[in-house]
Scaffold this motif. Structure first.
Motif, PDB file in Angstrom:
ATOM      1  N   ARG A  52     164.688  -9.759  -8.981  1.00  0.00           N
ATOM      2  CA  ARG A  52     165.570  -9.029  -7.877  1.00  0.00           C
ATOM      3  C   ARG A  52     166.524  -8.024  -8.447  1.00  0.00           C
ATOM      4  O   ARG A  52     166.846  -6.998  -7.401  1.00  0.00           O
ATOM      5  CB  ARG A  52     166.445 -10.318  -7.423  1.00  0.00           C
ATOM      6  N   VAL A  53     166.625  -7.999  -9.674  1.00  0.00           N
ATOM      7  CA  VAL A  53     167.781  -6.961  -9.958  1.00  0.00           C
ATOM      8  C   VAL A  53     166.894  -5.444 -10.042  1.00  0.00           C
ATOM      9  O   VAL A  53     167.309  -4.269  -9.737  1.00  0.00           O
ATOM     10  CB  VAL A  53     168.413  -7.061 -11.259  1.00  0.00           C
ATOM     11  N   ASP A  54     165.747  -5.726 -10.807  1.00  0.00           N
ATOM     12  CA  ASP A  54     164.699  -4.559 -11.128  1.00  0.00           C
ATOM     13  C   ASP A  54     164.046  -4.112  -9.982  1.00  0.00           C
ATOM     14  O   ASP A  54     163.536  -2.893 -10.037  1.00  0.00           O
ATOM     15  CB  ASP A  54     163.797  -5.117 -12.128  1.00  0.00           C
ATOM     16  N   ALA A  55     163.359  -5.064  -8.863  1.00  0.00           N
ATOM     17  CA  ALA A  55     162.672  -4.712  -7.856  1.00  0.00           C
ATOM     18  C   ALA A  55     163.346  -3.672  -7.009  1.00  0.00           C
ATOM     19  O   ALA A  55     164.530  -3.696  -6.803  1.00  0.00           O
ATOM     20  CB  ALA A  55     162.168  -5.855  -7.258  1.00  0.00           C
ATOM     21  N   THR A  56     162.555  -2.934  -6.494  1.00  0.00           N
ATOM     22  CA  THR A  56     163.129  -2.203  -5.122  1.00  0.00           C
ATOM     23  C   THR A  56     163.170  -2.858  -3.885  1.00  0.00           C
ATOM     24  O   THR A  56     162.859  -4.082  -3.864  1.00  0.00           O
ATOM     25  CB  THR A  56     162.150  -1.069  -4.768  1.00  0.00           C
ATOM     26  N   ASP A  57     164.036  -2.428  -2.971  1.00  0.00           N
ATOM     27  CA  ASP A  57     164.075  -3.252  -1.743  1.00  0.00           C
ATOM     28  C   ASP A  57     162.558  -3.678  -0.926  1.00  0.00           C
ATOM     29  O   ASP A  57     162.540  -4.764  -0.432  1.00  0.00           O
ATOM     30  CB  ASP A  57     164.828  -2.137  -0.505  1.00  0.00           C
ATOM     31  N   GLN A  58     161.919  -2.586  -0.908  1.00  0.00           N
ATOM     32  CA  GLN A  58     160.596  -2.871  -0.681  1.00  0.00           C
ATOM     33  C   GLN A  58     159.723  -3.963  -1.318  1.00  0.00           C
ATOM     34  O   GLN A  58     159.070  -4.807  -0.642  1.00  0.00           O
ATOM     35  CB  GLN A  58     159.638  -1.664  -0.510  1.00  0.00           C
ATOM     36  N   GLN A  59     159.951  -4.116  -2.652  1.00  0.00           N
ATOM     37  CA  GLN A  59     159.287  -5.019  -3.703  1.00  0.00           C
ATOM     38  C   GLN A  59     159.975  -6.450  -3.233  1.00  0.00           C
ATOM     39  O   GLN A  59     159.402  -7.436  -3.170  1.00  0.00           O
ATOM     40  CB  GLN A  59     159.384  -4.830  -5.083  1.00  0.00           C
ATOM     41  N   ARG A  60     161.384  -6.436  -2.893  1.00  0.00           N
ATOM     42  CA  ARG A  60     161.839  -7.713  -2.824  1.00  0.00           C
ATOM     43  C   ARG A  60     161.599  -8.247  -1.377  1.00  0.00           C
ATOM     44  O   ARG A  60     161.366  -9.315  -1.144  1.00  0.00           O
ATOM     45  CB  ARG A  60     163.459  -7.529  -2.959  1.00  0.00           C
ATOM     46  N   ALA A  61     161.487  -7.271  -0.272  1.00  0.00           N
ATOM     47  CA  ALA A  61     161.068  -7.539   0.855  1.00  0.00           C
ATOM     48  C   ALA A  61     159.588  -8.309   0.848  1.00  0.00           C
ATOM     49  O   ALA A  61     159.136  -9.335   1.616  1.00  0.00           O
ATOM     50  CB  ALA A  61     161.045  -6.520   1.924  1.00  0.00           C
ATOM     51  N   LEU A  62     158.718  -7.575   0.121  1.00  0.00           N
ATOM     52  CA  LEU A  62     157.463  -8.001  -0.077  1.00  0.00           C
ATOM     53  C   LEU A  62     157.302  -9.608  -0.833  1.00  0.00           C
ATOM     54  O   LEU A  62     156.585 -10.321  -0.219  1.00  0.00           O
ATOM     55  CB  LEU A  62     156.619  -7.263  -0.833  1.00  0.00           C
ATOM     56  N   PHE A  63     158.195  -9.922  -1.664  1.00  0.00           N
ATOM     57  CA  PHE A  63     158.350 -11.237  -2.260  1.00  0.00           C
ATOM     58  C   PHE A  63     158.850 -12.063  -1.490  1.00  0.00           C
ATOM     59  O   PHE A  63     158.341 -13.236  -1.118  1.00  0.00           O
ATOM     60  CB  PHE A  63     159.097 -11.283  -3.461  1.00  0.00           C
ATOM     61  N   ASP A  64     159.854 -11.865  -0.576  1.00  0.00           N
ATOM     62  CA  ASP A  64     160.304 -12.678   0.338  1.00  0.00           C
ATOM     63  C   ASP A  64     159.462 -13.185   1.712  1.00  0.00           C
ATOM     64  O   ASP A  64     159.676 -14.259   1.986  1.00  0.00           O
ATOM     65  CB  ASP A  64     161.871 -12.189   0.674  1.00  0.00           C
ATOM     66  N   GLY A  65     158.726 -11.968   1.877  1.00  0.00           N
ATOM     67  CA  GLY A  65     157.851 -12.429   2.950  1.00  0.00           C
ATOM     68  C   GLY A  65     156.605 -13.159   2.488  1.00  0.00           C
ATOM     69  O   GLY A  65     156.016 -13.778   3.592  1.00  0.00           O
ATOM     70  N   THR A  66     156.311 -13.254   1.356  1.00  0.00           N
ATOM     71  CA  THR A  66     155.116 -13.512   0.902  1.00  0.00           C
ATOM     72  C   THR A  66     155.301 -15.009   0.187  1.00  0.00           C
ATOM     73  O   THR A  66     154.621 -16.171   0.597  1.00  0.00           O
ATOM     74  CB  THR A  66     154.362 -12.651  -0.040  1.00  0.00           C
ATOM     75  N   VAL A  67     156.251 -15.202  -0.575  1.00  0.00           N
ATOM     76  CA  VAL A  67     156.584 -16.653  -1.164  1.00  0.00           C
ATOM     77  C   VAL A  67     157.587 -17.255  -0.353  1.00  0.00           C
ATOM     78  O   VAL A  67     158.600 -17.295  -0.522  1.00  0.00           O
ATOM     79  CB  VAL A  67     157.140 -16.529  -2.660  1.00  0.00           C
ATOM     80  N   THR A  68     157.183 -17.673   0.702  1.00  0.00           N
ATOM     81  CA  THR A  68     157.820 -18.546   1.759  1.00  0.00           C
ATOM     82  C   THR A  68     157.051 -19.642   2.226  1.00  0.00           C
ATOM     83  O   THR A  68     155.927 -19.797   1.984  1.00  0.00           O
ATOM     84  CB  THR A  68     158.291 -17.422   2.572  1.00  0.00           C
ATOM     85  N   GLY A  69     157.475 -20.424   3.189  1.00  0.00           N
ATOM     86  CA  GLY A  69     156.721 -21.166   4.016  1.00  0.00           C
ATOM     87  C   GLY A  69     156.964 -22.622   3.389  1.00  0.00           C
ATOM     88  O   GLY A  69     157.728 -23.045   2.795  1.00  0.00           O
ATOM     89  N   GLN A  70     156.358 -23.571   4.138  1.00  0.00           N
ATOM     90  CA  GLN A  70     156.331 -25.011   3.837  1.00  0.00           C
ATOM     91  C   GLN A  70     156.070 -25.340   2.203  1.00  0.00           C
ATOM     92  O   GLN A  70     156.851 -26.202   1.582  1.00  0.00           O
ATOM     93  CB  GLN A  70     155.578 -25.841   4.732  1.00  0.00           C
ATOM     94  N   ALA A  71     155.060 -24.690   1.705  1.00  0.00           N
ATOM     95  CA  ALA A  71     154.873 -25.231   0.411  1.00  0.00           C
ATOM     96  C   ALA A  71     156.083 -24.681  -0.706  1.00  0.00           C
ATOM     97  O   ALA A  71     156.150 -25.491  -1.412  1.00  0.00           O
ATOM     98  CB  ALA A  71     153.627 -24.370  -0.087  1.00  0.00           C
ATOM     99  N   ASN A  72     156.524 -23.573  -0.414  1.00  0.00           N
ATOM    100  CA  ASN A  72     157.640 -23.167  -1.246  1.00  0.00           C
ATOM    101  C   ASN A  72     158.891 -24.122  -1.106  1.00  0.00           C
ATOM    102  O   ASN A  72     159.548 -24.547  -2.050  1.00  0.00           O
ATOM    103  CB  ASN A  72     158.138 -21.753  -0.879  1.00  0.00           C
ATOM    104  N   LEU A  73     159.215 -24.389   0.199  1.00  0.00           N
ATOM    105  CA  LEU A  73     160.223 -25.416   0.384  1.00  0.00           C
ATOM    106  C   LEU A  73     159.720 -26.763  -0.357  1.00  0.00           C
ATOM    107  O   LEU A  73     160.666 -27.483  -0.812  1.00  0.00           O
ATOM    108  CB  LEU A  73     160.517 -25.603   1.929  1.00  0.00           C
ATOM    109  N   ALA A  74     158.630 -27.054  -0.212  1.00  0.00           N
ATOM    110  CA  ALA A  74     158.354 -28.485  -0.976  1.00  0.00           C
ATOM    111  C   ALA A  74     158.514 -28.481  -2.474  1.00  0.00           C
ATOM    112  O   ALA A  74     158.786 -29.273  -3.015  1.00  0.00           O
ATOM    113  CB  ALA A  74     156.844 -29.005  -0.485  1.00  0.00           C
TER     114      ALA A  74
END
Length: 218
Positions: A52-74
């Motif tokens: 999160r420190v090294d990534a750009t805003d676009q890369q962080r947004a890509l991660f947050d939008g992809t690594v999400t959902g019920q599986a991540n919460l579980a």
């Protein structure tokens, strides 16, 4: 750097998946198992923090939008539950549920990793193309400068050789023809006055050293 951070986090998540999947069959941590899990979780969290420190805003947004959902919460819920119940005789982890959720999270992380890798490759190819174009442009400029220098040298050499050739030809003509003829004319009784002997100047009218020599010779 962000790609490397994410790869380390994904590797740590894979180790967490294996550790908890193995623990889910026994129902409790074996000797040293919880310490091992805590170490891997710390590595995973540290890698994600660096990402999160090294990534750009676009890369962080890509991660947050992809690594999400019920599986991540579980995955987070099962990890927190296992950490809070480390002394329990039954961690109440269902192997299939845990493996499916953690595998889904890993796949999403792998998807982000693949996207970052493609971006790195694209950037490297772009830099390579720019470097090649710059090298070609620099080479053409150097070649053009060399051609201009060569043509300039040839022009300078030609401008020097032509008057030098005239000076040499005229000097030889005077030494071998005109001066002996003038002396012979002066020696004859009817040769006339010296002022009547015509003197043709050397046809070099430049203002450089060659022109000065020609006028001095005249």
């Amino acid at each position: 750097t962000a790609l490397d951070d994410l790869s380390r986090a994904k590797e740590a998540s894979s180790q967490v998946r294996g550790a908890l999947y193995s623990t889910s069959f026994t129902g409790s941590f074996e000797f040293g198992g919880f310490q091992q899990l805590s170490t891997v979780l710390a590595v995973q969290d540290a890698a994600l923090s660096r990402f999160r420190v090294d990534a750009t805003d676009q890369q962080r947004a890509l991660f947050d939008g992809t690594v999400t959902g019920q599986a991540n919460l579980a995955v987070k819920r099962i990890q927190d539950s296992a950490a809070n119940r480390q002394q329990a005789t039954d961690l109440n982890i269902y192997p299939e549920q845990w493996y499916l959720a953690s595998s889904t999270k890993l796949e999403s992380m792998r998807s982000v990793e693949s996207g970052l890798l493609d971006s790195v490759i694209f950037t490297a190819n772009t830099l390579k193309s720019d470097a090649q174009r710059s090298a070609v442009t620099t080479g053409l400029v150097v070649l053009a400068i060399m051609l201009v220098a060569l043509l300039t040298s040839l022009m300078i050499a030609r401008s020097m050789i032509r008057p030098l050739r005239k000076l040499r030809t005229s000097a030889l003509d005077v030494a071998e023809q005109k001066l002996p003829a003038a002396i012979e004319r002066l020696r004859s009784p009817d040769g006339g006055d010296i002022a009547e002997i015509p003197v043709e100047p050397i046809d070099v009218d430049s203002r450089d050293e060659i022109g000065e020599v020609a006028r001095t010779f005249d």
